[in-house]
Design a protein around this motif. Structure first.
Motif, PDB file in Angstrom:
ATOM      1  N   LEU A 275      29.603 109.817 -42.687  1.00 40.21           N
ATOM      2  CA  LEU A 275      28.371 110.607 -42.800  1.00 40.21           C
ATOM      3  C   LEU A 275      27.145 109.706 -42.817  1.00 40.21           C
ATOM      4  O   LEU A 275      26.131 109.990 -42.183  1.00 40.21           O
ATOM      5  CB  LEU A 275      28.413 111.462 -44.076  1.00 40.21           C
ATOM      6  N   GLU A 276      27.259 108.605 -43.556  1.00 40.34           N
ATOM      7  CA  GLU A 276      26.153 107.645 -43.613  1.00 40.34           C
ATOM      8  C   GLU A 276      25.864 107.065 -42.230  1.00 40.34           C
ATOM      9  O   GLU A 276      24.692 106.921 -41.822  1.00 40.34           O
ATOM     10  CB  GLU A 276      26.485 106.516 -44.599  1.00 40.34           C
ATOM     11  N   GLN A 277      26.918 106.733 -41.517  1.00 42.62           N
ATOM     12  CA  GLN A 277      26.768 106.153 -40.170  1.00 42.62           C
ATOM     13  C   GLN A 277      26.128 107.155 -39.205  1.00 42.62           C
ATOM     14  O   GLN A 277      25.263 106.807 -38.398  1.00 42.62           O
ATOM     15  CB  GLN A 277      28.124 105.695 -39.645  1.00 42.62           C
ATOM     16  N   LEU A 282      21.417 109.024 -36.165  1.00 42.49           N
ATOM     17  CA  LEU A 282      20.438 110.077 -35.916  1.00 42.49           C
ATOM     18  C   LEU A 282      19.030 109.582 -36.182  1.00 42.49           C
ATOM     19  O   LEU A 282      18.090 109.857 -35.419  1.00 42.49           O
ATOM     20  CB  LEU A 282      20.765 111.292 -36.785  1.00 42.49           C
ATOM     21  N   LYS A 283      18.889 108.809 -37.257  1.00 39.87           N
ATOM     22  CA  LYS A 283      17.584 108.256 -37.615  1.00 39.87           C
ATOM     23  C   LYS A 283      17.098 107.285 -36.539  1.00 39.87           C
ATOM     24  O   LYS A 283      15.922 107.275 -36.158  1.00 39.87           O
ATOM     25  CB  LYS A 283      17.670 107.546 -38.968  1.00 39.87           C
ATOM     26  N   THR A 287      13.875 107.495 -33.972  1.00 32.72           N
ATOM     27  CA  THR A 287      12.880 106.422 -33.963  1.00 32.72           C
ATOM     28  C   THR A 287      12.622 105.926 -32.545  1.00 32.72           C
ATOM     29  O   THR A 287      11.476 105.619 -32.167  1.00 32.72           O
ATOM     30  CB  THR A 287      13.355 105.245 -34.848  1.00 32.72           C
ATOM     31  N   ASN A 288      13.706 105.835 -31.746  1.00 34.55           N
ATOM     32  CA  ASN A 288      13.607 105.291 -30.396  1.00 34.55           C
ATOM     33  C   ASN A 288      13.247 106.337 -29.344  1.00 34.55           C
ATOM     34  O   ASN A 288      13.053 106.001 -28.163  1.00 34.55           O
ATOM     35  CB  ASN A 288      14.935 104.631 -29.997  1.00 34.55           C
ATOM     36  N   ARG A 289      13.176 107.583 -29.678  1.00 32.62           N
ATOM     37  CA  ARG A 289      12.855 108.623 -28.714  1.00 32.62           C
ATOM     38  C   ARG A 289      11.406 108.447 -28.244  1.00 32.62           C
ATOM     39  O   ARG A 289      10.503 108.310 -29.077  1.00 32.62           O
ATOM     40  CB  ARG A 289      13.030 109.998 -29.361  1.00 32.62           C
TER      41      ARG A 289
END
Length: 297
Positions: A275-277, A282-283, A287-289
């Motif tokens: 879940l953390e991964q 997702l984060k 950020t890169n979008r």
């Protein structure tokens, strides 16, 4: 019929004896001299009549102050209270005696009887154990003061007995937190803390195997009922407790139950790590979008 008559005669004679005895004692209290009362008190004491001896000694002690009889009167008076199971009073009196007559031949015995009176007054394990701690300290003080005393071995046995009482109290306290854990998450934490404290204070206790297992169970249950942000750390704690448990008790009857919690904790940690991964990915993707380009009007 004859037996009943004999019994009535004996009871009558006993009743007359009691009346005469009470009457003579009352006369002694009212009209006897200090010397007569002291001699009578000693006689009552030797006969084991602790109540009458105690009454007379209590009356005489202020009068005898400074005399040669004062020391023995106070020593005997402390024993009369002990024999009547007035343990707190006898403890006070024995302590006062050895502090007042430090050079007396009876000083060592008085100090022992002070500690022993406190021991006799200690409550059952399920009650407050403040008196037990006081008695333990008094017995240890006696051993320190008289390391070669004839009472040393007895004091050691009494200290072990009191320690077992404290051990049982601490064990029941830890178990109580564990039993009530299902109703309050704070009790899971309290249970683990209480067990840790028990293991430090009583490392050789027969209860440690059971409590080591309950610590695994309590920490595992705490992890299950925690917020997700705290679960990973608490499952790791449960695994650490399990490993310590297995190392010390590899053939324990609780082993299978502990293994199930260990395996479940590992799976939960793996799930939480995934879940953390996923959240991290997702984060990163957000950020890169590339930012949206808005056409100028």
């Amino acid at each position: 019929m004859q037996q009943r008559l004999i019994l009535q005669v004996l009871l009558g004679a006993w009743f007359v004896f009691l009346l005469t005895s009470c009457s003579s004692f009352s006369k002694l209290q009212k009209n006897g001299t200090d010397d007569e009362k002291y001699k009578a008190a000693v006689e009552y004491y030797k006969k084991g009549d602790w109540y009458r001896a105690g009454l007379l000694f209590e009356e005489l002690i202020p009068v005898l102050k400074g005399s040669t009889e004062s020391e023995l009167a106070q020593f005997y008076y402390a024993y009369t209270q002990y024999r009547q199971q007035q343990y707190l009073l006898s403890a006070t009196l024995f302590k006062k005696f050895y502090e007042t007559f430090a050079r007396s031949d009876h000083a060592q015995e008085a100090m022992y009887m002070y500690a022993y009176s406190l021991y006799k007054d200690t409550p059952q394990f399920n009650l407050d154990q403040s008196n037990t701690l006081t008695a333990t300290a008094a017995l240890q003080d006696f051993i320190n003061a008289y390391p070669d005393s004839q009472y040393r071995d007895e004091c050691t046995k009494l200290i072990l007995d009191l320690r077992q009482k404290l051990e049982r109290k601490a064990y029941e306290k830890a178990k109580l937190y564990y039993r009530t854990s299902g109703f309050n998450i704070a009790s899971y934490k309290s249970s683990v803390i209480a067990i840790n404290n028990f293991q430090k204070e009583f490392p050789d206790s027969e209860y440690n195997e059971e409590l080591a297992f309950l610590k695994v169970d309590a920490e595992y249950s705490l992890a299950q009922n925690s917020l997700e942000t705290k679960q990973k750390e608490r499952y790791q704690e449960a695994i650490g407790y399990y490993q310590a448990f297995v190392d010390k008790y590899p053939n324990s009857k609780y082993l299978k139950q502990a293994e199930k919690m260990y395996e479940s904790s590992q799976k939960e940690i793996e799930r939480l790590v995934k879940l953390e991964q996923e959240r991290e990915k997702l984060k990163e993707s957000e950020t890169n979008r590339p930012a949206k380009v808005t056409a100028a009007n």
